[in-house]
Design a protein around this motif. Structure first.
Motif, mmCIF file in Angstrom:
data_model
loop_
_atom_site.group_PDB
_atom_site.id
_atom_site.type_symbol
_atom_site.label_atom_id
_atom_site.label_comp_id
_atom_site.label_asym_id
_atom_site.label_seq_id
_atom_site.Cartn_x
_atom_site.Cartn_y
_atom_site.Cartn_z
ATOM 1 N N VAL A 54 5.473 -5.207 8.175
ATOM 2 C CA VAL A 54 6.545 -5.671 9.063
ATOM 3 C C VAL A 54 6.212 -5.350 10.517
ATOM 4 O O VAL A 54 6.368 -6.190 11.412
ATOM 5 N N VAL A 55 5.749 -4.125 10.769
ATOM 6 C CA VAL A 55 5.417 -3.705 12.129
ATOM 7 C C VAL A 55 4.326 -4.599 12.714
ATOM 8 O O VAL A 55 4.411 -5.050 13.868
ATOM 9 N N ARG A 56 3.314 -4.877 11.923
ATOM 10 C CA ARG A 56 2.206 -5.720 12.393
ATOM 11 C C ARG A 56 2.675 -7.156 12.650
ATOM 12 O O ARG A 56 2.315 -7.771 13.666
ATOM 13 N N ALA A 57 3.498 -7.685 11.753
ATOM 14 C CA ALA A 57 3.943 -9.072 11.879
ATOM 15 C C ALA A 57 4.820 -9.288 13.105
ATOM 16 O O ALA A 57 4.826 -10.382 13.690
ATOM 17 N N ARG A 58 5.547 -8.267 13.512
ATOM 18 C CA ARG A 58 6.478 -8.407 14.637
ATOM 19 C C ARG A 58 5.882 -7.967 15.960
ATOM 20 O O ARG A 58 6.559 -8.031 16.993
ATOM 21 N N TYR A 59 4.657 -7.521 15.932
ATOM 22 C CA TYR A 59 4.032 -7.034 17.159
ATOM 23 C C TYR A 59 3.918 -8.143 18.205
ATOM 24 O O TYR A 59 3.581 -9.291 17.895
ATOM 25 N N PHE B 34 15.236 5.175 21.706
ATOM 26 C CA PHE B 34 15.766 3.903 21.230
ATOM 27 C C PHE B 34 14.994 3.444 19.999
ATOM 28 O O PHE B 34 13.896 3.929 19.711
ATOM 29 N N ALA B 35 15.600 2.518 19.277
ATOM 30 C CA ALA B 35 14.940 1.838 18.165
ATOM 31 C C ALA B 35 14.859 0.355 18.497
ATOM 32 O O ALA B 35 15.550 -0.131 19.393
ATOM 33 N N THR B 36 14.017 -0.350 17.791
ATOM 34 C CA THR B 36 13.932 -1.797 17.944
ATOM 35 C C THR B 36 14.260 -2.457 16.616
ATOM 36 O O THR B 36 14.376 -1.800 15.571
ATOM 37 N N ASP B 37 14.391 -3.778 16.656
ATOM 38 C CA ASP B 37 14.616 -4.511 15.413
ATOM 39 C C ASP B 37 13.457 -4.324 14.443
ATOM 40 O O ASP B 37 13.635 -4.371 13.223
ATOM 41 N N ALA B 38 12.258 -4.051 14.967
ATOM 42 C CA ALA B 38 11.106 -3.811 14.097
ATOM 43 C C ALA B 38 11.260 -2.506 13.333
ATOM 44 O O ALA B 38 10.898 -2.418 12.149
ATOM 45 N N ASP B 39 11.781 -1.460 13.997
ATOM 46 C CA ASP B 39 12.052 -0.189 13.309
ATOM 47 C C ASP B 39 12.981 -0.419 12.124
ATOM 48 O O ASP B 39 12.743 0.082 11.007
ATOM 49 N N LEU B 40 14.071 -1.157 12.380
ATOM 50 C CA LEU B 40 15.082 -1.371 11.338
ATOM 51 C C LEU B 40 14.521 -2.193 10.183
ATOM 52 O O LEU B 40 14.750 -1.882 9.010
ATOM 53 N N ALA B 41 13.783 -3.250 10.506
ATOM 54 C CA ALA B 41 13.233 -4.115 9.457
ATOM 55 C C ALA B 41 12.174 -3.384 8.646
ATOM 56 O O ALA B 41 12.094 -3.540 7.414
ATOM 57 N N ALA B 42 11.347 -2.593 9.319
ATOM 58 C CA ALA B 42 10.317 -1.844 8.598
ATOM 59 C C ALA B 42 10.944 -0.814 7.670
ATOM 60 O O ALA B 42 10.490 -0.625 6.531
ATOM 61 N N GLU B 43 11.997 -0.144 8.148
ATOM 62 C CA GLU B 43 12.656 0.835 7.290
ATOM 63 C C GLU B 43 13.257 0.171 6.061
ATOM 64 O O GLU B 43 13.169 0.709 4.946
ATOM 65 N N GLU B 44 13.846 -0.988 6.226
ATOM 66 C CA GLU B 44 14.429 -1.682 5.077
ATOM 67 C C GLU B 44 13.360 -2.079 4.074
ATOM 68 O O GLU B 44 13.556 -1.977 2.853
ATOM 69 N N ALA B 45 12.195 -2.518 4.552
ATOM 70 C CA ALA B 45 11.096 -2.868 3.651
ATOM 71 C C ALA B 45 10.613 -1.653 2.872
ATOM 72 O O ALA B 45 10.308 -1.735 1.669
ATOM 73 N N ILE B 46 10.549 -0.514 3.547
ATOM 74 C CA ILE B 46 10.138 0.730 2.883
ATOM 75 C C ILE B 46 11.153 1.132 1.832
ATOM 76 O O ILE B 46 10.802 1.490 0.696
ATOM 77 N N LEU B 47 12.432 1.079 2.186
ATOM 78 C CA LEU B 47 13.487 1.458 1.244
ATOM 79 C C LEU B 47 13.506 0.545 0.027
ATOM 80 O O LEU B 47 13.772 1.007 -1.098
ATOM 81 N N GLU C 89 17.823 15.290 -6.733
ATOM 82 C CA GLU C 89 16.908 16.421 -6.591
ATOM 83 C C GLU C 89 15.694 16.070 -5.742
ATOM 84 O O GLU C 89 15.028 16.963 -5.216
ATOM 85 N N ARG C 90 15.411 14.775 -5.622
ATOM 86 C CA ARG C 90 14.221 14.332 -4.883
ATOM 87 C C ARG C 90 14.654 13.497 -3.678
ATOM 88 O O ARG C 90 15.563 12.682 -3.778
ATOM 89 N N GLU C 91 13.966 13.719 -2.557
ATOM 90 C CA GLU C 91 14.320 13.004 -1.336
ATOM 91 C C GLU C 91 13.051 12.551 -0.610
ATOM 92 O O GLU C 91 12.121 13.337 -0.423
ATOM 93 N N TRP C 92 13.038 11.286 -0.215
ATOM 94 C CA TRP C 92 11.941 10.722 0.556
ATOM 95 C C TRP C 92 12.303 10.747 2.032
ATOM 96 O O TRP C 92 13.439 10.431 2.402
ATOM 97 N N LEU C 93 11.351 11.113 2.871
ATOM 98 C CA LEU C 93 11.530 11.107 4.317
ATOM 99 C C LEU C 93 10.745 9.931 4.892
ATOM 100 O O LEU C 93 9.549 9.776 4.592
ATOM 101 N N VAL C 94 11.408 9.123 5.707
ATOM 102 C CA VAL C 94 10.824 7.865 6.168
ATOM 103 C C VAL C 94 10.931 7.735 7.681
ATOM 104 O O VAL C 94 12.018 7.816 8.250
ATOM 105 N N ASP C 95 9.808 7.561 8.328
ATOM 106 C CA ASP C 95 9.751 7.195 9.748
ATOM 107 C C ASP C 95 9.082 5.822 9.806
ATOM 108 O O ASP C 95 7.856 5.726 9.696
ATOM 109 N N PRO C 96 9.861 4.757 9.970
ATOM 110 C CA PRO C 96 9.311 3.415 9.816
ATOM 111 C C PRO C 96 8.410 2.959 10.948
ATOM 112 O O PRO C 96 7.613 2.038 10.777
ATOM 113 N N LEU C 97 8.532 3.603 12.107
ATOM 114 C CA LEU C 97 7.711 3.212 13.259
ATOM 115 C C LEU C 97 7.618 4.391 14.208
ATOM 116 O O LEU C 97 8.462 4.586 15.081
ATOM 117 N N CYS C 98 6.608 5.215 14.013
ATOM 118 C CA CYS C 98 6.410 6.391 14.855
ATOM 119 C C CYS C 98 5.575 5.974 16.058
ATOM 120 O O CYS C 98 4.397 5.639 15.922
#
Length: 268
Positions: A19-24, A38-51, A77-86
């Protein structure tokens, strides 16, 4: 097909990277998060794809995303940590120095570079990189040979005045032994694990549970790097550090950097 946690992390990170590459290069909407962040629409879309990947493969797990916060069962008991666009600021300004970070808390991790096609993996025991070429997977081997040290200069500065990253760059010993780099993304942690950087230094709190840093810390630890806070204490599972991060390719590099930090703010 039953995927291992490492494969789930890899698939999720690569989905976000696509997603990040496609929206670059597009004109992105900005969502103000305060304090200049701030976040961008790319951050939000990438996070949704990961989720989407994690939900499909591990429906009972909780997920904590940088943009969406914690989702899933409160008693999971298990938790994933996600940074969609660092490296959002880099990305929004046209730089390709960004990373997509996915890690199971205290478990496997993946850091994807959307533009090189690489995904760096840690399974808790070993670290490796897939280059994007079929069947090309290589172990990560830290080395300080480049003498390049990435230093995060972004605010906030919780350890000041005891520690300021800019003071480290001005230390005579630093310029004698290293060359500074500032990429402003935790992709630099993957580069330490891969031997492309000698070390990475940042201020901060307990970064072992941060969506930004946890995946990179897992990579460095699995690759055999020396990882502590700027106070010299260990980070990660069982660690007690509450201040920043020094990830070095080897003990000698770590010791030299810590001597330049000079014990200011160290408690042991």
């Amino acid at each position: 097909m039953n995927l291992t946690d490492t494969e789930v992390a890899a698939a999720a990170a690569l989905a976000g990277a696509e997603v990040v590459r496609a929206r670059y290069g597009r004109l992105h909407s900005h969502i103000d998060k305060g304090a200049g962040d701030f976040a961008t629409d790319a951050d939000l879309a990438a996070e949704e794809a990961i989720l989407d990947v994690i939900r499909a493969a591990r429906p009972g797990d909780a997920v904590h995303g940088e943009e969406g916060g914690r989702q899933g069962a409160a008693d999971a008991e298990r938790e994933w940590l996600v940074d969609p666009l660092c490296g959002t600021l880099n990305y929004a300004s046209g730089s390709q120095l960004v990373a997509v970070n996915v890690v199971l808390r205290n478990g496997p991790a993946a850091v994807a570079d959307p533009f090189s096609g690489e995904v760096f993996l840690a399974d808790g025991e070993s670290a490796r990189v897939r280059t994007g070429v079929p069947d090309d997977e290589r172990p990560l081997t830290p080395t300080a040979d480049t003498r390049l040290v990435d230093v995060n200069l972004d605010p906030p500065f919780p350890s000041a005045p005891g520690f300021r990253a800019v003071d480290l760059l001005a230390h005579p010993g630093f310029v004698e032994n290293f060359r500074p780099r500032v990429v402003s993304t935790t992709l630099a942690l993957a580069w330490v694990a891969a031997g492309r950087r000698a070390a990475y230094v940042t201020d901060g709190g307990d970064l072992s549970r941060s969506v930004h840093f946890a995946a990179g810390i897992a990579l460095c630890r699995a690759a055999g790097c020396v990882v502590t806070g700027i106070d010299g204490r260990p980070v990660g599972p069982g660690g007690s550090s509450g201040s920043g991060l020094v990830a070095a390719a080897d003990a000698g590099t770590h010791e030299l950097l810590m001597s330049m930090i000079g014990g200011r703010g160290r408690t042991g």
